[in-house]
Design an enzyme around this catalytic site. Structure first.
Site: not given
Length: 142
Positions: A132-136
């Site tokens: 999940s790139t938004c939340f790392h």
């Protein structure tokens, strides 16, 4: 000939782009006033705008958080063993996979945090890691 070449080079690199550059500069300075940027050296400003390009990968490991995992779980130990054996280019590719960029904000890895979570799938052998790139968050099946 020298005068012609000098005039032509001046036209191509300066005169022909003067109006678009002035428009860009006006818009840029509206959002980012010059007085705020003058406190940075050119190198600091580059890091601030582009992010860091060199990393202490052991610091990244130290700053990670875990969900449904513990630091000493075999899956986590295997992950870090493999990760640290990767060449620098592959480690940066991992950053792209995790965060969408191969760079870290100007604060560096000291402030970069990500999480490794267990997606708790029924058959982990049939599941691949995903992020999940938004939340790392790296979802790493056991």
């Amino acid at each position: 000939r020298k005068e012609y070449v000098d005039l032509y080079v001046n036209y191509v690199f300066n005169k022909s782009v003067q109006k678009p550059f002035e428009d860009f500069m006006q818009g840029f300075l509206r959002g980012c006033p010059a007085r705020n940027w003058k406190m940075f050296s050119p190198e600091e400003l580059q890091v601030l705008l582009q992010g860091c390009t060199t990393f202490d990968w052991h610091l990244l490991e130290k700053n990670v958080m875990y969900r449904q995992y513990k630091k000493l779980d075999q899956t986590i130990r295997n992950f870090w063993t493999v990760f640290h054996k990767l060449p620098e280019e592959k480690k940066k590719m991992f950053l792209v996979f995790l965060s969408g960029s191969d760079r870290i904000t100007g604060y560096g890895l000291e402030c970069f945090r990500f999480c490794i979570a267990d997606p708790q799938v029924e058959n982990p052998d049939e599941s691949s890691p995903y992020a999940s790139t938004c939340f790392h968050i790296l979802f790493l099946p056991r």
